[in-house]
Design an enzyme around this catalytic site. Structure first.
Site, short mmCIF file in Angstrom:
data_model
loop_
_atom_site.label_atom_id
_atom_site.label_comp_id
_atom_site.label_asym_id
_atom_site.label_seq_id
_atom_site.Cartn_x
_atom_site.Cartn_y
_atom_site.Cartn_z
CG ASP A 1 -13.80 -2.68 68.28
OD1 ASP A 1 -13.05 -4.21 67.48
OD2 ASP A 1 -14.42 -3.31 68.94
CG PHE B 1 -10.21 -8.73 76.89
CD1 PHE B 1 -10.51 -9.66 75.81
CD2 PHE B 1 -11.64 -8.27 77.89
CE1 PHE B 1 -12.03 -9.48 75.57
CE2 PHE B 1 -12.18 -7.77 77.20
CZ PHE B 1 -13.42 -8.41 76.33
CG ASP C 1 -17.72 -4.55 74.88
OD1 ASP C 1 -17.31 -5.13 73.70
OD2 ASP C 1 -18.44 -5.81 75.84
CE LYS D 1 -6.86 -8.98 72.12
NZ LYS D 1 -7.80 -9.97 73.09
CG ASP E 1 -9.38 -11.45 68.58
OD1 ASP E 1 -7.95 -11.42 69.69
OD2 ASP E 1 -9.81 -11.74 69.75
NE ARG F 1 -19.55 -1.41 73.89
CZ ARG F 1 -19.73 -2.57 72.78
NH1 ARG F 1 -18.24 -2.21 72.68
NH2 ARG F 1 -20.06 -2.83 72.94
P1 IMP Z 1 -11.85 -11.64 65.59
O1 IMP Z 1 -13.57 -11.73 65.29
O2 IMP Z 1 -11.30 -12.68 66.61
O3 IMP Z 1 -11.78 -11.00 64.99
O4 IMP Z 1 -13.06 -10.45 66.84
C1 IMP Z 1 -13.42 -8.99 66.61
C2 IMP Z 1 -13.43 -8.88 67.56
O5 IMP Z 1 -14.10 -9.36 69.25
C3 IMP Z 1 -13.70 -7.05 67.95
O6 IMP Z 1 -14.68 -6.11 66.70
C4 IMP Z 1 -13.84 -6.90 68.68
O7 IMP Z 1 -15.62 -6.87 69.17
C5 IMP Z 1 -13.51 -8.46 69.67
N1 IMP Z 1 -12.63 -7.93 70.87
C6 IMP Z 1 -11.37 -8.96 70.29
N2 IMP Z 1 -10.39 -8.81 71.29
C7 IMP Z 1 -11.44 -8.47 72.35
C8 IMP Z 1 -10.50 -7.81 73.29
O8 IMP Z 1 -9.88 -7.30 73.47
N3 IMP Z 1 -11.31 -7.06 73.76
C9 IMP Z 1 -12.45 -5.97 73.25
N4 IMP Z 1 -13.11 -6.70 72.39
C10 IMP Z 1 -12.41 -8.14 71.89
MG MG Z 2 -16.27 -5.23 67.60
#
Ligand code: IMP
Ligand code: MG
Length: 183
Positions: free
Chosen positions: A99, A151, A158, A130, A102, A164
């Site tokens: 999705d 966020f 979610d 992001k 981040d 969702r």
């Molecule tokens: P990462 O490991 O930091 O890249 O995070 C990825 C996961 O964090 C995504 O698959 C989402 O489940 C969650 N996530 C990151 N940013 C957001 C947001 O703005 N809204 C909701 N979930 C997020």
């Molecule tokens: Mg996720």
């Protein structure tokens, strides 16, 4: 539900159009090669459902349950892969679908795990990116939209398990976070 949103960043129409474009790009990249899509549960479920209906190449679908967020908007710990794949990806072209990219920690650890199973290739497609939050230089091969460090919820994403099902993407009112202990 809608009244909890502060603003809408991406409308349903804009999302639909972009998902179609992504489908065309991915079709073109793989031509007629068969791929295995590994979708990261739970967040990527809505995006994946729409994306695969915009793909003409032959594909199989597999899922990985990954958890990186608890009931907060910050990563609680390192991402955890909570399930295993049903398919043998050795020699296959794998497309990871998530999705949102981040910090990049989730996709990096899934990429490492999948690569260790000797697939023919591993690429990744994310609905949102992001870039400001990246901790490891991970880059997705395809990304739907680049968004600022806010966020967001909806279209699979979610907050504490909610929102969702919204067909668009938006930010939440600060009161939603402040009143969370009341719900
Ligand atoms: P990462 O490991 O930091 O890249 O995070 C990825 C996961 O964090 C995504 O698959 C989402 O489940 C969650 N996530 C990151 N940013 C957001 C947001 O703005 N809204 C909701 N979930 C997020
Ligand atoms: Mg996720």
């Amino acid at each position: 539900m809608k009244e909890d949103l502060n603003k809408i960043l991406l409308t349903q129409e804009i999302i639909d159009k972009r998902v179609q474009e992504l489908g065309s790009k991915i079709d073109l990249h793989y031509r007629d090669k068969e791929i295995v899509i590994i979708t990261l549960l739970d967040g990527a479920i809505v995006f994946t459902a729409d994306l695969i209906r915009n793909l003409a190449i032959p594909l199989r679908l597999d899922c990985l349950r990954v958890s990186s967020y608890g009931n907060s908007t910050d990563p609680e710990t390192a991402p955890r892969i909570l399930s295993s794949l049903k398919s043998d990806v050795k020699g296959k072209h794998v497309l990871l679908v998530d999705d949102i990219l981040d910090t990049g920690n989730t996709l990096q650890s899934v990429h490492n795990e999948v690569s260790s199973k000797l697939p023919a290739s591993v690429h990744s497609c994310v609905f949102l990116d992001k870039p400001d939050r990246r901790e490891n230089g991970f880059k997705a091969d395809w990304s739907g939209f680049s968004i600022p460090d806010e966020f967001v919820v909806g279209y699979g994403l979610d907050y504490a398990g909610k929102y969702r099902q919204l067909p668009y993407v938006g930010t939440l009112k600060p009161s939603v976070y402040n009143n969370d202990h009341l719900t």
